[in-house]
Write an enzyme that holds these catalytic residues in place. Structure first.
Site, PDB file in Angstrom:
ATOM      1  N   HIS A  86      30.494  50.729 -11.413  1.00  0.00           N
ATOM      2  CA  HIS A  86      30.293  52.156 -11.683  1.00  0.00           C
ATOM      3  C   HIS A  86      30.536  52.407 -13.162  1.00  0.00           C
ATOM      4  O   HIS A  86      31.531  51.961 -13.720  1.00  0.00           O
ATOM      5  CB  HIS A  86      31.255  53.025 -10.861  1.00  0.00           C
ATOM      6  CG  HIS A  86      31.057  54.475 -11.131  1.00  0.00           C
ATOM      7  ND1 HIS A  86      30.113  55.231 -10.473  1.00  0.00           N
ATOM      8  CD2 HIS A  86      31.626  55.298 -12.036  1.00  0.00           C
ATOM      9  CE1 HIS A  86      30.126  56.456 -10.955  1.00  0.00           C
ATOM     10  NE2 HIS A  86      31.036  56.531 -11.916  1.00  0.00           N
ATOM     11  N   ASP A 165      33.895  65.887  -2.459  1.00  0.00           N
ATOM     12  CA  ASP A 165      33.644  65.654  -3.885  1.00  0.00           C
ATOM     13  C   ASP A 165      32.357  66.329  -4.343  1.00  0.00           C
ATOM     14  O   ASP A 165      32.297  66.872  -5.447  1.00  0.00           O
ATOM     15  CB  ASP A 165      33.579  64.155  -4.190  1.00  0.00           C
ATOM     16  CG  ASP A 165      33.223  63.947  -5.657  1.00  0.00           C
ATOM     17  OD1 ASP A 165      34.024  64.369  -6.506  1.00  0.00           O
ATOM     18  OD2 ASP A 165      32.130  63.434  -5.957  1.00  0.00           O
ATOM     19  N   ARG A 172      33.379  72.069 -10.583  1.00  0.00           N
ATOM     20  CA  ARG A 172      33.987  71.666 -11.870  1.00  0.00           C
ATOM     21  C   ARG A 172      32.970  71.764 -12.994  1.00  0.00           C
ATOM     22  O   ARG A 172      33.304  72.139 -14.124  1.00  0.00           O
ATOM     23  CB  ARG A 172      34.524  70.234 -11.771  1.00  0.00           C
ATOM     24  CG  ARG A 172      35.785  70.132 -10.916  1.00  0.00           C
ATOM     25  CD  ARG A 172      36.072  68.687 -10.546  1.00  0.00           C
ATOM     26  NE  ARG A 172      36.157  67.830 -11.704  1.00  0.00           N
ATOM     27  CZ  ARG A 172      35.778  66.547 -11.720  1.00  0.00           C
ATOM     28  NH1 ARG A 172      35.312  65.960 -10.633  1.00  0.00           N
ATOM     29  NH2 ARG A 172      35.878  65.849 -12.817  1.00  0.00           N
ATOM     30  N   SER A 187      37.332  61.611  -8.050  1.00  0.00           N
ATOM     31  CA  SER A 187      35.935  61.853  -7.711  1.00  0.00           C
ATOM     32  C   SER A 187      35.174  60.524  -7.632  1.00  0.00           C
ATOM     33  O   SER A 187      34.489  60.226  -6.642  1.00  0.00           O
ATOM     34  CB  SER A 187      35.327  62.767  -8.790  1.00  0.00           C
ATOM     35  OG  SER A 187      33.936  62.770  -8.738  1.00  0.00           O
ATOM     36  N   LYS A 191      34.214  58.134  -3.862  1.00  0.00           N
ATOM     37  CA  LYS A 191      32.854  57.736  -3.468  1.00  0.00           C
ATOM     38  C   LYS A 191      32.752  56.215  -3.358  1.00  0.00           C
ATOM     39  O   LYS A 191      32.110  55.686  -2.447  1.00  0.00           O
ATOM     40  CB  LYS A 191      31.839  58.266  -4.484  1.00  0.00           C
ATOM     41  CG  LYS A 191      31.629  59.771  -4.340  1.00  0.00           C
ATOM     42  CD  LYS A 191      30.733  60.339  -5.402  1.00  0.00           C
ATOM     43  CE  LYS A 191      31.423  60.449  -6.731  1.00  0.00           C
ATOM     44  NZ  LYS A 191      30.872  61.400  -7.683  1.00  0.00           N
TER      45      LYS A 191
HETATM   46  N1  URA Z   1      31.315  61.108 -12.303  1.00  0.00           N
HETATM   47  C1  URA Z   1      31.738  61.489 -11.095  1.00  0.00           C
HETATM   48  O1  URA Z   1      31.219  61.051 -10.082  1.00  0.00           O
HETATM   49  N2  URA Z   1      32.740  62.371 -11.032  1.00  0.00           N
HETATM   50  C2  URA Z   1      33.346  62.875 -12.113  1.00  0.00           C
HETATM   51  O2  URA Z   1      34.260  63.652 -11.985  1.00  0.00           O
HETATM   52  C3  URA Z   1      32.892  62.476 -13.376  1.00  0.00           C
HETATM   53  C4  URA Z   1      31.874  61.577 -13.427  1.00  0.00           C
END
Ligand code: URA
Length: 425
Positions: A86, A165, A172, A187, A191
Site C-alpha cells: 500500500h 472507514d 475527513r 484508515s 482496509k
Molecule cells: N488513504 C487512506 O485510505 N486513508 C487515509 O486516511 C489516507 C490515505
C-alpha cells in the site's frame, strides 16, 4: 436500543485530551456506521483527535472497530502465500502496475484491492481503466480464481470492507481532518487487515506531493502502521520514499500505464525501476521468498503475468492507449541543470488538466496528464522542452501552466538520489 454513551461525552473527553476507553471507541465507530452519531458530531471528534492524538492502544482499538464494521476476506485456502503493498499516495506513483505482476511471477499472490483517485494523487483503478475493456469490479470468486492464476489481481475493494472507514474518510476529506496520523494509520490498516493479506509492505511517501511533508512525521506514520499490522498478525514492513519530485516521467492515467509497460519490458525510468524492485524484494521476503526481482523484469516473466492479468479482467493488453486531443509544451527560459521539480505542483497541474477528480462522482480523462522531458539531473538550455501538457479541453491549459510556474529550480549541477530514504520493520 439504549445507547451506552452519548456522542457529546466522547467528543468532550477527547477535546479535553483524555484517553478514550475500549468500550467508548467500539461504540463510537459502530454508532457512526449505524447513523446514531451524526456527521457533525463525528467531524468534531475527528478534529479533537487531529489536535490531541490517540495512543497506541486507542489507535489499535479504533482500527479493530473499523475492521469489525464490515466483512473480512480470508485467503488461507489459496495454494500460495499472499503479499500486498500500500502506498500513501504520490504524484506519478504507478508502481502497483509493474509491481503486482512482478511479485506474482515468483509464485506469491498479490491481492491489490484498490481505490479511485481523489485530489492530486491518481488512483490505480483510474489508470487501469484507460486500457480498453478493462473491468475493476470483480466477484469474490473471480478474485480467488485470479490469485491462483495468473497470481495477481488489481480490482475495486468491495463496499463490504471497512464501511466505517468509507464514511469517515469522506467526512475527513471535507473537514480538514485527513492529515492526522491516528486517523490515516487506522484508515489504511483497517482496509488492509480486513483484506486478509498475509504480508504487507507499506510505501510511506515523504515530501511536497505526499500527506507527510517531513521525514519525522512520515516515520511516525510508518511506525504506527507497522505496529498495527504486526499486532494483527500481518507481517508488515514499511519503506519511506521520496515524494518531493514526481516518480518517473509520465503523469496521468494512460500515460502512467504506458510508462509501467516500459518498465515491464525491461526499460523505463531509473526511479520507477528502483522502487518497483525494492518493494518487490520486501513483498517476496515477507512471504518467505528470497529472490532478485530485477531478473523477472529483464527476462519478460513479469510482462507475461501482466498480459494475462489485464486479459483476465477483459482488458486488451495490445490495445492502443487513449491520447488527449490537445498538447502544449512548456520550454525552459534559462539554462542549467534541473535541481528540483515540485511534486505537488506537477500533481495539481495534471489534476487540473483532467487526469484527476475534485468530487468522487467526477469522470477522469484517460489521456490527460504531463510528460516530463527535463527531470532532476537533466541539463537544459533556454528554449529546450521541460514538460508537455495533455488534455481534451484546451481551456484547462492556463490553470495548469499557472501552477507549474516556479515548479522547476535550476543549479550548476544536481543529481536524482535514491528514492528510498529509510526502512521501518
Ligand atoms: N488513504 C487512506 O485510505 N486513508 C487515509 O486516511 C489516507 C490515505
Amino acid at each position: 436500543m439504549t445507547e451506552p454513551f452519548a456522542a457529546v461525552e466522547i467528543i468532550t473527553a477527547k477535546r479535553n485530551g483524555q484517553r478514550l476507553t475500549d468500550e467508548q471507541i467500539a461504540w463510537t465507530v459502530d454508532a457512526y456506521t449505524r447513523g446514531v452519531i451524526a456527521d457533525e458530531q463525528m467531524a468534531a471528534l475527528a478534529m479533537a483527535i487531529f489536535l490531541n492524538g490517540m495512543d497506541r492502544g486507542e489507535i489499535a482499538r479504533w482500527t479493530r472497530a473499523m475492521i469489525d464494521s464490515g466483512e473480512t476476506m480470508d485467503f488461507s485456502s489459496l495454494s500460495k502465500p499472499t503479499s500486498d503493498k500500500h502506498s500513501t499516495g504520490g504524484v506519478g506513483d504507478k508502481i502497483t502496475l509493474p509491481l503486482a505482476p512482478l511479485v506474482a511471477s515468483y509464485g506469491v499472490a498479490v491481492p491489490q484491492l484498490s481505490g479511485r483517485g481523489l485530489g492530486h494523487t491518481g488512483g490505480t483503478l483510474d489508470k487501469l481503466e484507460a486500457i480498453a475493456g478493462w473491468r475493476a469490479d470483480l466477484s469474490n470468486e473471480e478474485i480467488f480464481a485470479l490469485l491462483e492464476d495468473p497470481g495477481a489481481v488489481i480490482c475495486a475493494a468491495g463496499a463490504g470492507l471497512a464501511p466505517a472507514d468509507k464514511k469517515l474518510y469522506a467526512l475527513r476529506d471535507i473537514t480538514g481532518t485527513v492529515e492526522a496520523i491516528p486517523l490515516i494509520a487506522s484508515s489504511i490498516m483497517s482496509k488492509k487487515i480486513a483484506e486478509g493479506t498475509g504480508a504487507l509492505v507499506l510505501d510511506v511517501k515523504v515530501g511536497s506531493g505526499a500527506f507527510m511533508k517531513d521525514l519525522d512525521q512520515a516515520r511516525e506514520l510508518a511506525r504506527t502502521m507497522v505496529d498495527l499490522g504486526t499486532d494483527a498478525g500481518t507481517r508488515t514492513t514499511a519503506l519511506l520514499t521520496d515524494m518531493s519530485a514526481p516518480l518517473g516521467r509520465k503523469i496521468g492515467n494512460a500515460l502512467e500505464v504506458e510508462e509501467s509497460v516500459e518498465v515491464l519490458a525491461g526499460g523505463g525510468p531509473a526511479d520507477i525501476v528502483e522502487l518497483t524492485v525494492a518493494l518487490a524484494r520486501e513483498m517476496l521476503s515477507a512471504a518467505g521468498v528470497e529472490a532478485d526481482p530485477a531478473e523477472n523484469l529483464a527476462n519478460g516473466k513479469a510482462m507475461d503475468v501482466w498480459r494475462k492479468m489485464i486479459a483476465a479482467q477483459d482488458g486488451d493488453p495490445d490495445a492502443e492507449l487513449p491520447r488527449s486531443t490537445h498538447t502544449e509544451t512548456i520550454t525552459a527560459t534559462e539554462s542549467g541543470v534541473v535541481s528540483g521539480l515540485d511534486a505537488l505542483s506537477v500533481g495539481v497541474a495534471s489534476w487540473r488538466l483532467g487526469a484527476g477528480r475534485a468530487r468522487k462522482e467526477d469522470p477522469v480523462q484517460a489521456g490527460a496528464g504531463i510528460t516530463i522531458h527535463a527531470h532532476i539531473g537533466d541539463k537544459v538550455a533556454a528554449g529546450d522542452p521541460l514538460v508537455t501538457l495533455h488534455t481534451d479541453d484546451e481551456g484547462r491549459f492556463e490553470r495548469a501552466r499557472d501552477i507549474l510556474d516556479g515548479a522547476y529550480t535550476f543549479a550548476d549541477s544536481a543529481e536524482r538520489g535514491s528514492v528510498i530514504l529509510d526502512k521501518i520493520q
